[in-house]
Write a protein that holds these residues in place. Structure first.
Motif, PDB file in Angstrom:
ATOM      1  N   GLY A   1       0.814  -1.209   0.000  1.00  0.00           N
ATOM      2  CA  GLY A   1       0.000   0.000   0.000  1.00  0.00           C
ATOM      3  C   GLY A   1       0.845   1.256   0.000  1.00  0.00           C
ATOM      4  O   GLY A   1       2.055   1.219   0.234  1.00  0.00           O
ATOM      5  N   LYS A   2       0.178   2.353  -0.313  1.00  0.00           N
ATOM      6  CA  LYS A   2       0.854   3.654  -0.250  1.00  0.00           C
ATOM      7  C   LYS A   2       0.349   4.356   0.995  1.00  0.00           C
ATOM      8  O   LYS A   2      -0.836   4.606   1.139  1.00  0.00           O
ATOM      9  CB  LYS A   2       0.497   4.492  -1.475  1.00  0.00           C
ATOM     10  CG  LYS A   2       1.178   4.061  -2.749  1.00  0.00           C
ATOM     11  CD  LYS A   2       0.853   5.053  -3.851  1.00  0.00           C
ATOM     12  CE  LYS A   2       1.427   4.580  -5.175  1.00  0.00           C
ATOM     13  NZ  LYS A   2       0.962   5.403  -6.293  1.00  0.00           N
ATOM     14  N   VAL A   3       1.269   4.644   1.890  1.00  0.00           N
ATOM     15  CA  VAL A   3       0.882   5.201   3.186  1.00  0.00           C
ATOM     16  C   VAL A   3       1.437   6.615   3.337  1.00  0.00           C
ATOM     17  O   VAL A   3       2.641   6.834   3.196  1.00  0.00           O
ATOM     18  CB  VAL A   3       1.403   4.312   4.342  1.00  0.00           C
ATOM     19  CG1 VAL A   3       0.907   4.826   5.684  1.00  0.00           C
ATOM     20  CG2 VAL A   3       0.999   2.857   4.131  1.00  0.00           C
TER      21      VAL A   3
ATOM     22  N   VAL B   1       2.347   9.351   5.822  1.00  0.00           N
ATOM     23  CA  VAL B   1       2.616   9.425   7.263  1.00  0.00           C
ATOM     24  C   VAL B   1       2.711  10.893   7.694  1.00  0.00           C
ATOM     25  O   VAL B   1       3.502  11.652   7.136  1.00  0.00           O
ATOM     26  CB  VAL B   1       3.937   8.697   7.620  1.00  0.00           C
ATOM     27  CG1 VAL B   1       4.154   8.686   9.124  1.00  0.00           C
ATOM     28  CG2 VAL B   1       3.940   7.290   7.052  1.00  0.00           C
TER      29      VAL B   1
ATOM     30  N   LEU C   1       7.013  -1.200   8.194  1.00  0.00           N
ATOM     31  CA  LEU C   1       6.075  -1.268   7.069  1.00  0.00           C
ATOM     32  C   LEU C   1       6.824  -1.101   5.747  1.00  0.00           C
ATOM     33  O   LEU C   1       6.497  -1.745   4.754  1.00  0.00           O
ATOM     34  CB  LEU C   1       4.998  -0.194   7.211  1.00  0.00           C
ATOM     35  CG  LEU C   1       3.942  -0.457   8.291  1.00  0.00           C
ATOM     36  CD1 LEU C   1       3.025   0.750   8.465  1.00  0.00           C
ATOM     37  CD2 LEU C   1       3.113  -1.691   7.942  1.00  0.00           C
TER      38      LEU C   1
ATOM     39  N   HIS D   1       5.767  -1.694   1.739  1.00  0.00           N
ATOM     40  CA  HIS D   1       4.803  -0.614   1.550  1.00  0.00           C
ATOM     41  C   HIS D   1       5.539   0.691   1.244  1.00  0.00           C
ATOM     42  O   HIS D   1       6.663   0.886   1.684  1.00  0.00           O
ATOM     43  CB  HIS D   1       3.942  -0.442   2.810  1.00  0.00           C
ATOM     44  CG  HIS D   1       3.166  -1.675   3.153  1.00  0.00           C
ATOM     45  ND1 HIS D   1       2.050  -2.062   2.465  1.00  0.00           N
ATOM     46  CD2 HIS D   1       3.389  -2.636   4.087  1.00  0.00           C
ATOM     47  CE1 HIS D   1       1.597  -3.200   2.972  1.00  0.00           C
ATOM     48  NE2 HIS D   1       2.396  -3.575   3.960  1.00  0.00           N
TER      49      HIS D   1
ATOM     50  N   MET E   1       6.117   4.245   1.924  1.00  0.00           N
ATOM     51  CA  MET E   1       5.878   5.164   3.041  1.00  0.00           C
ATOM     52  C   MET E   1       6.371   6.564   2.663  1.00  0.00           C
ATOM     53  O   MET E   1       7.540   6.749   2.345  1.00  0.00           O
ATOM     54  CB  MET E   1       6.625   4.693   4.298  1.00  0.00           C
ATOM     55  CG  MET E   1       6.416   3.235   4.686  1.00  0.00           C
ATOM     56  SD  MET E   1       4.716   2.786   5.003  1.00  0.00           S
ATOM     57  CE  MET E   1       4.412   3.603   6.550  1.00  0.00           C
TER      58      MET E   1
ATOM     59  N   PHE F   1      -2.777   7.866  -2.326  1.00  0.00           N
ATOM     60  CA  PHE F   1      -2.484   7.080  -1.122  1.00  0.00           C
ATOM     61  C   PHE F   1      -3.671   6.194  -0.768  1.00  0.00           C
ATOM     62  O   PHE F   1      -4.806   6.476  -1.141  1.00  0.00           O
ATOM     63  CB  PHE F   1      -2.168   8.016   0.052  1.00  0.00           C
ATOM     64  CG  PHE F   1      -0.837   8.698  -0.072  1.00  0.00           C
ATOM     65  CD1 PHE F   1       0.329   7.989   0.178  1.00  0.00           C
ATOM     66  CD2 PHE F   1      -0.745  10.022  -0.463  1.00  0.00           C
ATOM     67  CE1 PHE F   1       1.562   8.610   0.056  1.00  0.00           C
ATOM     68  CE2 PHE F   1       0.484  10.645  -0.589  1.00  0.00           C
ATOM     69  CZ  PHE F   1       1.640   9.939  -0.335  1.00  0.00           C
ATOM     70  N   ASP F   2      -3.385   5.110  -0.037  1.00  0.00           N
ATOM     71  CA  ASP F   2      -4.446   4.207   0.412  1.00  0.00           C
ATOM     72  C   ASP F   2      -4.921   4.566   1.801  1.00  0.00           C
ATOM     73  O   ASP F   2      -6.049   4.297   2.177  1.00  0.00           O
ATOM     74  CB  ASP F   2      -3.935   2.759   0.442  1.00  0.00           C
ATOM     75  CG  ASP F   2      -3.536   2.284  -0.937  1.00  0.00           C
ATOM     76  OD1 ASP F   2      -4.408   2.243  -1.815  1.00  0.00           O
ATOM     77  OD2 ASP F   2      -2.344   1.988  -1.134  1.00  0.00           O
ATOM     78  N   VAL F   3      -4.008   5.127   2.587  1.00  0.00           N
ATOM     79  CA  VAL F   3      -4.315   5.339   3.999  1.00  0.00           C
ATOM     80  C   VAL F   3      -3.408   6.432   4.562  1.00  0.00           C
ATOM     81  O   VAL F   3      -2.329   6.690   4.028  1.00  0.00           O
ATOM     82  CB  VAL F   3      -4.145   3.979   4.744  1.00  0.00           C
ATOM     83  CG1 VAL F   3      -2.693   3.578   4.833  1.00  0.00           C
ATOM     84  CG2 VAL F   3      -4.773   3.990   6.112  1.00  0.00           C
TER      85      VAL F   3
ATOM     86  N   LEU G   1      -1.439   7.503   7.998  1.00  0.00           N
ATOM     87  CA  LEU G   1      -0.996   7.086   9.337  1.00  0.00           C
ATOM     88  C   LEU G   1      -0.566   8.352  10.056  1.00  0.00           C
ATOM     89  O   LEU G   1       0.318   9.070   9.585  1.00  0.00           O
ATOM     90  CB  LEU G   1       0.184   6.112   9.221  1.00  0.00           C
ATOM     91  CG  LEU G   1       0.901   5.740  10.525  1.00  0.00           C
ATOM     92  CD1 LEU G   1      -0.009   4.929  11.437  1.00  0.00           C
ATOM     93  CD2 LEU G   1       2.175   4.955  10.225  1.00  0.00           C
TER      94      LEU G   1
ATOM     95  N   SER H   1      -6.677  13.400   6.011  1.00  0.00           N
ATOM     96  CA  SER H   1      -7.400  12.153   5.713  1.00  0.00           C
ATOM     97  C   SER H   1      -8.859  12.452   5.381  1.00  0.00           C
ATOM     98  O   SER H   1      -9.435  11.838   4.485  1.00  0.00           O
ATOM     99  CB  SER H   1      -7.295  11.172   6.881  1.00  0.00           C
ATOM    100  OG  SER H   1      -8.189  11.515   7.914  1.00  0.00           O
TER     101      SER H   1
END
Ligand SMILES: *[C@@H]1O[C@H](CO)[C@@H](O)[C@H](O)[C@H]1NC(C)=O
Ligand SMILES: *[C@@H]1O[C@H](CO)[C@@H](O)[C@H](O)[C@H]1NC(C)=O
Length: 290
Positions: free
Chosen positions: A24-26, A28, A46, A51, A53, A141-143, A145, A157
């Motif tokens: 995934g693409k995170v 941060v 991660l 992933h 980051m 991005f997927d998420v 953090l 987000s």
């Protein structure tokens, strides 16, 4: 997939997992200082697992830096390193160098507010930097953090419509619990600064309850600027508490081995052990508490 061989319910899981294990693409969004040290362990792990980051770093920061293990993107902030350090020293000297007294609450609140005001201005600079935000949005991005001690990650987000994973120990005045609608009965969840445990006498419970009321006021003071920025940027009437409540998962640097038990919500995961990931040899000197 090997799991086809297994005629158990887990074979179904394996079918789906071939999809979900893709990297995934995170994005941060950390908070500088000691908060970052344990988050970095997770970010690097991660990254090691494949992933992508991307860490958003304020141009002026104490501990967040470049690493071969993750990508960094810098944003401008309206303060110098000297100003940031002076601000952090104020907090440190009052909050950590001696056991907190009840009267320290106001001093600490003032110091904390000076620090968060500074950080909210930095966050504003990031959010309103259109070229930077556009490039982040287009990365897909997927998420997100983020450490919700500061509002930038949570606001991003929401703006990008991405699930937010929170990484924290606690937020002042227990805004985290309030946002997640997590029960926190003052009859056995001791408030900060009281020095009580989970087993309180009746007078202690009364004092703990009074502290709970006081902390509501503290929350209002501390997070008003977060809510104002969120409402203005997202162009909707919201508070920081409301925004925070949308988090997908809460990774809590908390552990009942070290701290008093308390209720938690199903999307809260205790990862207190991460604090012990970086081991060092114990010193031979034995400390006796005075
Ligand atoms: C990357 O992480 C590994 C451990 O996973 C560590 O040994 C190495 O020093 C890190 N590299 C950088 C540039 O920080
Ligand atoms: C926006 O961010 C980019 C990348 O960090 C930076 O080069 C640029 O100067 C920023 N623009 C403003 C107006 O701050």
């Amino acid at each position: 997939v090997v799991c086809f061989w297994l005629l158990t319910p887990s074979s179904l899981l394996c079918l789906f997992s071939s999809e979900t294990v893709r990297a995934g693409k995170v994005l941060v969004v950390p908070v500088d200082g000691s908060h970052w040290l344990s988050m970095k362990i997770l970010v690097e792990e991660l990254s090691r697992r494949g992933h992508e980051m991307v860490v958003l770093v304020p141009e002026t920061s104490v501990l967040i830096g470049k690493s071969g293990n993750y990508t960094t993107k810098y944003f401008c902030v309206p303060y110098t390193l000297a100003e940031l350090n002076a601000n952090l020293d104020h907090i440190k000297n009052n909050a950590f160098e001696k056991p907190p007294q009840l009267t320290d609450i106001f001093v600490n609140l003032g110091n904390l507010m000076r620090f968060t005001d500074m950080q909210v201005k930095a966050c504003e600079g990031l959010l309103y930097n259109e070229s930077l935000m556009k490039s982040l949005r287009e990365t897909g991005f997927d998420v997100v953090l983020t450490d919700p001690f500061l509002p930038c990650g949570t606001i991003i987000s929401d703006s990008f419509s991405l699930p937010a994973i929170y990484f924290l120990h606690a937020i002042p005045c227990r805004l985290d619990e309030a946002a997640a609608q997590c029960p926190s009965p003052p009859s056995f969840v001791p408030r900060f600064f009281t020095g009580f445990s989970d087993k309180m006498t009746f007078p202690q419970r009364v004092r703990n309850t009074l502290m709970t009321v006081f902390q509501k006021y503290q929350c209002h003071q501390l997070f008003a600027s977060f809510g104002e920025l969120a409402s203005r940027y997202l162009q909707k009437d919201t508070t920081y508490k409301e925004l925070l409540g949308n988090g997908a998962v809460w990774l809590l640097r908390y552990d009942f081995t070290f701290e008093f038990p308390k209720p938690q919500m199903p999307n809260m995961v205790q990862i207190g052990g991460i604090n012990c990931a970086k081991k060092g040899p114990l010193t031979k000197v034995r400390c006796l508490s005075t």
